[in-house]
Scaffold this motif. Structure first.
Motif, PDB file in Angstrom:
ATOM      1  N   GLU A  45       0.975  -1.297  -0.107  1.00 36.40           N
ATOM      2  CA  GLU A  45       0.208  -0.069   0.120  1.00 36.40           C
ATOM      3  C   GLU A  45       0.674   1.308   0.141  1.00 36.40           C
ATOM      4  O   GLU A  45       0.682   2.183  -0.891  1.00 36.40           O
ATOM      5  CB  GLU A  45      -1.069   0.015   1.207  1.00 36.40           C
ATOM      6  N   LYS A  46       1.787   1.422   1.209  1.00 35.78           N
ATOM      7  CA  LYS A  46       2.604   2.621   1.010  1.00 35.78           C
ATOM      8  C   LYS A  46       3.820   2.654   0.183  1.00 35.78           C
ATOM      9  O   LYS A  46       4.634   1.837   0.558  1.00 35.78           O
ATOM     10  CB  LYS A  46       2.984   2.910   2.499  1.00 35.78           C
ATOM     11  N   ASP A  47       3.566   3.198  -0.864  1.00 38.24           N
ATOM     12  CA  ASP A  47       4.799   2.741  -2.040  1.00 38.24           C
ATOM     13  C   ASP A  47       5.384   4.526  -2.307  1.00 38.24           C
ATOM     14  O   ASP A  47       6.073   4.269  -3.410  1.00 38.24           O
ATOM     15  CB  ASP A  47       4.333   1.979  -2.900  1.00 38.24           C
ATOM     16  N   VAL A  53       7.425   7.528  -6.204  1.00 36.64           N
ATOM     17  CA  VAL A  53       7.002   6.043  -6.246  1.00 36.64           C
ATOM     18  C   VAL A  53       7.645   5.052  -6.427  1.00 36.64           C
ATOM     19  O   VAL A  53       8.394   5.256  -7.444  1.00 36.64           O
ATOM     20  CB  VAL A  53       5.602   6.105  -7.224  1.00 36.64           C
ATOM     21  N   ILE A  54       7.758   4.168  -5.444  1.00 38.35           N
ATOM     22  CA  ILE A  54       8.726   3.069  -5.423  1.00 38.35           C
ATOM     23  C   ILE A  54       7.779   1.866  -6.429  1.00 38.35           C
ATOM     24  O   ILE A  54       7.065   1.504  -6.054  1.00 38.35           O
ATOM     25  CB  ILE A  54       8.964   2.209  -4.218  1.00 38.35           C
ATOM     26  N   ALA A  55       8.678   1.609  -7.406  1.00 39.37           N
ATOM     27  CA  ALA A  55       8.129   0.628  -8.180  1.00 39.37           C
ATOM     28  C   ALA A  55       8.474  -1.048  -7.664  1.00 39.37           C
ATOM     29  O   ALA A  55       7.598  -1.847  -7.800  1.00 39.37           O
ATOM     30  CB  ALA A  55       8.602   0.643  -9.759  1.00 39.37           C
ATOM     31  N   HIS A  56       9.681  -1.079  -7.383  1.00 36.27           N
ATOM     32  CA  HIS A  56      10.130  -2.407  -6.703  1.00 36.27           C
ATOM     33  C   HIS A  56      11.469  -2.167  -5.776  1.00 36.27           C
ATOM     34  O   HIS A  56      12.388  -1.242  -6.411  1.00 36.27           O
ATOM     35  CB  HIS A  56      10.341  -3.288  -8.055  1.00 36.27           C
ATOM     36  N   GLU A 135       0.860   6.128   1.084  1.00 35.73           N
ATOM     37  CA  GLU A 135       0.144   5.874  -0.071  1.00 35.73           C
ATOM     38  C   GLU A 135       0.364   6.904  -1.262  1.00 35.73           C
ATOM     39  O   GLU A 135       0.211   8.100  -1.003  1.00 35.73           O
ATOM     40  CB  GLU A 135      -1.235   5.633   0.163  1.00 35.73           C
ATOM     41  N   ASP A 136       0.500   6.474  -2.487  1.00 36.53           N
ATOM     42  CA  ASP A 136       0.413   7.197  -3.566  1.00 36.53           C
ATOM     43  C   ASP A 136      -0.776   8.172  -3.851  1.00 36.53           C
ATOM     44  O   ASP A 136      -1.821   7.359  -4.123  1.00 36.53           O
ATOM     45  CB  ASP A 136       0.926   6.376  -5.011  1.00 36.53           C
ATOM     46  N   PRO A 137      -0.602   9.308  -3.653  1.00 32.84           N
ATOM     47  CA  PRO A 137      -1.909  10.205  -3.903  1.00 32.84           C
ATOM     48  C   PRO A 137      -2.577  10.241  -5.044  1.00 32.84           C
ATOM     49  O   PRO A 137      -3.632  10.599  -5.360  1.00 32.84           O
ATOM     50  CB  PRO A 137      -1.351  11.609  -3.297  1.00 32.84           C
TER      51      PRO A 137
END
Length: 139
Positions: A45-47, A53-56, A135-137
């Protein structure tokens, strides 16, 4: 801490120590705990940290593109003693500064698509980075 999905096979303490020996750098304890628990993957959820934004997260040893391989590929493009531990959707790395001294363990974002790499400080430690994920807004 958030749950992770798409993780790889768990690694052992011995495999983690071997990785440190291979790269010649010492990993922060908070990162070691994280990688031993999840070994790569994506935050469920929190990425997002500071609108990035973290992809991986890269796994160690296992998976199609483990950290050993990506580190060798990016090592010469990044500041000295930076370890790319995760990447965004564009492939830009989130890095740990592993150079001994006052900046050891700090987390940076390194945009690679702009020619010269500029390391942007995100957090003073891996723990602070992980605790600051949200979380990504835009999602």
């Amino acid at each position: 801490m958030d749950n992770f999905i798409l993780t790889e096979k768990k690694i052992t303490n011995t495999e983690l120590e071997t990785f440190e020996q291979e790269i010649g750098l010492t990993l922060p304890e908070s990162y070691k705990k994280h990688i031993l628990k999840y070994n790569g993957g994506t935050p469920e959820e929190k990425d997002c940290f500071d609108e990035k934004v973290i992809a991986h997260f890269y796994p160690i040893k296992y998976g199609k593109y483990p950290l050993e391989k990506s580190y060798k590929t990016l090592k010469d493009s990044l500041p000295q003693d930076f370890l790319n531990f995760a990447y965004d959707e564009g492939g830009n790395p989130f890095c740990l500064n592993l150079k001994s001294g006052k900046d050891y363990g700090k987390v940076y974002f390194c945009a690679l698509d702009e020619g010269d790499v500029e390391a942007e400080l995100l957090a003073d430690s891996f723990k602070e980075f992980m605790d600051g994920l949200e979380e990504d807004p835009d999602f």
